[in-house]
Design an enzyme around this catalytic site. Sequence first.
Site, PDB file in Angstrom:
ATOM      1  N   HIS A 246       0.937  -1.734  -0.006  1.00  0.00           N
ATOM      2  CA  HIS A 246      -0.136   0.359   0.156  1.00  0.00           C
ATOM      3  C   HIS A 246       1.127   1.413   0.333  1.00  0.00           C
ATOM      4  CE1 HIS A 246      -3.232  -2.390   1.047  1.00  0.00           C
ATOM      5  NE2 HIS A 246      -3.919  -1.338   0.829  1.00  0.00           N
ATOM      6  N   HIS A 293       0.871  -3.370   9.431  1.00  0.00           N
ATOM      7  CA  HIS A 293       2.101  -2.949   8.819  1.00  0.00           C
ATOM      8  C   HIS A 293       2.384  -2.233  10.236  1.00  0.00           C
ATOM      9  CE1 HIS A 293       2.560  -4.127   4.860  1.00  0.00           C
ATOM     10  NE2 HIS A 293       1.080  -3.806   4.322  1.00  0.00           N
TER      11      HIS A 293
END
Length: 479
Positions: A246, A293
């Site tokens: 991302h 993350h």
Amino acid sequence: MEKSSRLVEIFDYLQDPHLVARFQKFCGVRGTFSRSVPASTPSSSSRDADRTHSHNNGACHRHIPGENESESAAVTGAEEDEFKQTTAAGARKRKQGEEKENVPQNGAVVSAANAGGDAVLASSNGRTESAEEGGEVPVSSTLKPLRKNSLTGDAGQEFLIENRFLFYLFTFGTELGNELFYITFFPFVMWNMDAFVARRLIMVWVWVMYLGQCTKDVIGWSRPASPPVVKVEMFYNSEYSMPSTHAMSGTAIPFSLFFMTYGRWEYPFSLGFSIALCWCLVVCVSRIYMGMHSVLDVIAGVLYSSLILLFFLPALDLIDGFNLTCRYAPLVIISLHLGLGLFSFTLDTWSTSRGDTAQILGTGAGVALASHVNHLLGLMPDPTPEQLPFTAPTLSAGLAGMAMLRLVMGVLVLVTTRAAMKAITIPLVCRVTGVPCDDVRKARQHMEVELPYRYIVYGMVGFNVLFLVPFLFSCLQIS
């Protein structure tokens, strides 16, 4: 030695799941963990274990009463101090015999435990009060992840949101890296703004995402552990974590778009750069907010994407020219993208990232083939240098309505193409390969099914984006 040890300490700190949890708490995200077990920071030394348990990346690991405490996760330095502080209240209650045998899970509707172990009284209007402190906590909303885990079907657990603005902002940010955004943004640019820029932007996206997904499977680091991290998103929870794709796409797409359009379109440099920077920041920060993350994953994604752009953007003219004019371009395009897909499927066991990789490669191949066909037929010719730079037209109701009409009609064609090709391709591929297709999820875990299915379906979608849909617009005189 001192510099290297200091560097390792910095890496460990940036990868610490407690850092993610503290950021979530600062943003108003609250998990209702009954008790937290501090997770050791994943590193390259734990890669084999991560691969063994790849289906449980980021899963919750709870302490079981009665287990030998020496077998629990080791905590050192600041992590130990933090863990002791966050579990002190819970420890006092266990000593007083207030612990129940069946401990509620993270996010479950609870009346006697919160994220730190303090007792909480939940009222019917969503307001919570601390029984130990007697004070009120700001009104919060109890939510669950919007989408289930794409691999396991796990719906995730409930969590509390105390800042709705940040929740909606970062939900929007994380959607800027998902399939729904790609299937609307790229076609919108293609059909309403600049097909030249759009097809090159898709080439950048394909290479950045492909290298990112392959690197994930090679490194094999798991997602931040929960607890302490609250999983606001579950869809990609079974994929590996390092680097954040991302963050890679959130860096590559806006800055590539800025690089390709500045000078081609008339707009202030500061405006274009500011939009690209804000786009990048909201996507990157959203991945930490969502608990998907670590900070290190995101930083690595940004730097990795920047490195790819540094080498790839100067080569765009050469690659695009080859796709348009070389007589052997269709053969090279199909074989190259298919070969890259076969290579990526050998890197690790089946996961959703492999399917996404094949999907990205198929889309890239379809768009490249369509650009070659358009050039041969003289359709959608690129503007000459004399026609540049473009000036943005004055925004009007008619202009906006026509753009929306093209977008809605085009997306309907793409969705229909995807559904029809999926219905045809999966049974056909299963029959050819001899794989039972009674359970589609299990059938797609076979490389010989997943790769051709994704490649063919999204290859046709990509082809129609640049060839069939613009041709229909031309026939309907709305191009």
